[in-house]
Design a protein around this motif. Structure first.
Motif, PDB file in Angstrom:
ATOM      1  N   ASP A  81       0.879  -1.168   0.000  1.00  0.00           N
ATOM      2  CA  ASP A  81       0.000   0.000   0.000  1.00  0.00           C
ATOM      3  C   ASP A  81       0.917   1.218   0.000  1.00  0.00           C
ATOM      4  N   THR A 113       3.526  -7.695   2.010  1.00  0.00           N
ATOM      5  CA  THR A 113       2.214  -8.070   2.539  1.00  0.00           C
ATOM      6  C   THR A 113       1.090  -7.288   1.852  1.00  0.00           C
ATOM      7  N   LYS A 114      -0.144  -7.651   2.205  1.00  0.00           N
ATOM      8  CA  LYS A 114      -1.360  -6.996   1.697  1.00  0.00           C
ATOM      9  C   LYS A 114      -1.534  -7.214   0.201  1.00  0.00           C
ATOM     10  N   ASP A 160      -3.531  -9.088  -1.076  1.00  0.00           N
ATOM     11  CA  ASP A 160      -4.975  -9.216  -1.322  1.00  0.00           C
ATOM     12  C   ASP A 160      -5.649  -7.866  -1.496  1.00  0.00           C
ATOM     13  N   GLN A 161      -4.944  -6.778  -1.189  1.00  0.00           N
ATOM     14  CA  GLN A 161      -5.550  -5.449  -1.224  1.00  0.00           C
ATOM     15  C   GLN A 161      -5.142  -4.639  -2.449  1.00  0.00           C
ATOM     16  N   THR A 162      -4.409  -5.265  -3.363  1.00  0.00           N
ATOM     17  CA  THR A 162      -3.945  -4.530  -4.540  1.00  0.00           C
ATOM     18  C   THR A 162      -3.838  -5.463  -5.734  1.00  0.00           C
ATOM     19  N   GLU A 163      -3.904  -4.893  -6.913  1.00  0.00           N
ATOM     20  CA  GLU A 163      -3.685  -5.676  -8.130  1.00  0.00           C
ATOM     21  C   GLU A 163      -2.328  -5.374  -8.744  1.00  0.00           C
ATOM     22  N   ASN A 189      -0.657 -12.560   1.446  1.00  0.00           N
ATOM     23  CA  ASN A 189      -1.765 -12.051   2.242  1.00  0.00           C
ATOM     24  C   ASN A 189      -1.494 -12.535   3.664  1.00  0.00           C
ATOM     25  N   LYS A 200      -2.972 -12.520   6.313  1.00  0.00           N
ATOM     26  CA  LYS A 200      -4.068 -13.122   7.074  1.00  0.00           C
ATOM     27  C   LYS A 200      -4.402 -14.537   6.614  1.00  0.00           C
ATOM     28  N   GLN A 219      -5.502   5.729   6.790  1.00  0.00           N
ATOM     29  CA  GLN A 219      -5.794   5.699   5.356  1.00  0.00           C
ATOM     30  C   GLN A 219      -4.893   6.656   4.578  1.00  0.00           C
ATOM     31  N   SER A 261      -0.985   4.851   5.357  1.00  0.00           N
ATOM     32  CA  SER A 261      -0.861   3.414   5.634  1.00  0.00           C
ATOM     33  C   SER A 261       0.058   3.112   6.816  1.00  0.00           C
TER      34      SER A 261
END
Length: 356
Positions: free
Chosen positions: A131, A158-159, A161-164, A187, A189, A237, A240
């Motif tokens: 992020d 990490t994360k 799953d939150q970005t393409e 991801n 989690k 937000q 991050s």
């Protein structure tokens, strides 16, 4: 006593070396010098003292050596999380065993001194969120600190799953991958996604997580543990960044048989002066520099500069070179401070007391 250590499965479970390991002879010699003491590993470090253990399921709070409590005692010579110590009667620490690896930084402030982030680790997971936390230059700075410390670095993004844009991030870090520095997107989690890290977490191995607050270190720890042991929090937000949900370093046994050290987010990553940039993510630039016309080439417009030629040919990112030159200067400055500190200490040791 020594033979008992060799057969102690509990000590092996928290990283005690197998016979024949590089550190084994020196450690065994110290054990024999303190026959009434037993080895234990530092699992927590607090201002008031240490928590140590002799296996995954016990914890002691022994008294530390008096000299460690002196304000001017060098911080990096005190035990850190991951260190091994010898404890007598479960009450007091009598010796610190030599480290085989150490991740260090220069502490904040005007006066030079080092801080050990973690000791006796096999792998360093450099955790960075995909992020607003994603920062290739900061990753390079972490690699600089790890380089030469003896542990293997692994960059964990990490994360995912939150970005393409995970594939794009890997492309940005392609120069690191070309140096065989492992890169993984996860991801944090999801246990199946995090399973990519199991290759570095075999029985008896020790890993440490480093990275910014909010990067997902505590979430990653919980997933590797299979339980919600570490406190986690949401990130802002706007940038991050997260709150410091991890407030102190702690060593935690994992179900895989490995040990994991979680650390608070670090804002300052200053070199100690002992770093090797070739081993810290800049081996490609160091190799190019050997082909420059002049040995003292500054790589900033000098004739016959192979590094600049690589940039002109789009074979080297100018941002990486700028960061390399910046870190090179920081390491040189820190090395000069270290040399001065060592000379001052040697002068004090060699100075004869005045006659009265």
């Amino acid at each position: 006593m020594t033979e008992a250590f060799d057969d102690d499965a509990a000590l092996r479970a928290i990283g005690w070396p197998w016979p024949g390991a590089a550190e084994d002879a020196a450690w065994q010699a110290l054990c024999q010098a303190h026959p009434q003491a037993v080895p234990a590993r530092v699992i927590e470090q607090h201002r008031s003292g240490y928590v140590v253990c002799r296996g995954p399921d016990d914890a002691l709070r022994p008294e530390s050596l008096p000299e460690w409590q002196r304000p001017r005692f060098p911080a990096h010579e005190r035990p850190a999380v991951g260190d091994w110590v010898l404890v007598e009667e479960a009450k007091r620490i009598v010796a610190l065993l030599p480290r085989h690896t150490a991740i260090k930084r220069a502490a904040a402030g005007e006066h030079y001194h080092q801080q050990v982030i973690a000791a006796n680790v096999d792998v360093v997971f450099i955790v960075c969120g995909l992020d607003a936390d994603f920062n290739p230059r900061r990753i390079e700075r972490y690699l600089m600190l790890v380089g030469g410390g003896g542990a293997e670095p692994v960059v964990v993004l990490t994360k995912a799953d939150q970005t393409e844009y995970a594939a794009d991030a890997l492309e940005v870090l392609a120069d690191l991958a070309a140096q065989r520095i492992p890169l993984r997107t996860v991801n944090a989690k999801d246990a199946e996604s995090v399973a990519q890290l199991h290759a570095w977490l075999g029985p008896g191995r020790t890993a440490v997580l480093v990275g910014s607050s909010g990067a997902g270190k505590s979430t990653l720890t919980n997933t590797l543990l299979g339980s919600e042991r570490m406190k986690t929090g949401a990130v802002r937000q706007t940038d991050s960044r997260g709150r410091h949900t991890t407030t102190h370093r702690a060593l935690i046994p994992l179900p895989s048989g490995a040990c994991l050290i979680d650390t608070p987010g670090m804002r300052e990553l200053k070199p100690t002066g002992e770093e090797d940039l070739a081993e810290g993510g800049f081996a490609d630039i160091e190799e190019l520099a050997t082909h420059c016309r002049f040995r003292d080439c500054s790589h900033q417009g000098d004739p016959g500069c192979a590094v600049q030629a690589a940039i002109d040919a789009d074979e080297l990112d100018p941002g990486r070179l700028a960061n390399y030159l910046k870190l090179q200067e920081e390491v040189a400055t820190a090395a000069a401070k270290l040399a001065k500190r060592v000379a001052e200490q040697q002068g004090k040791v060699g100075r004869r007391p005045r006659k009265r």
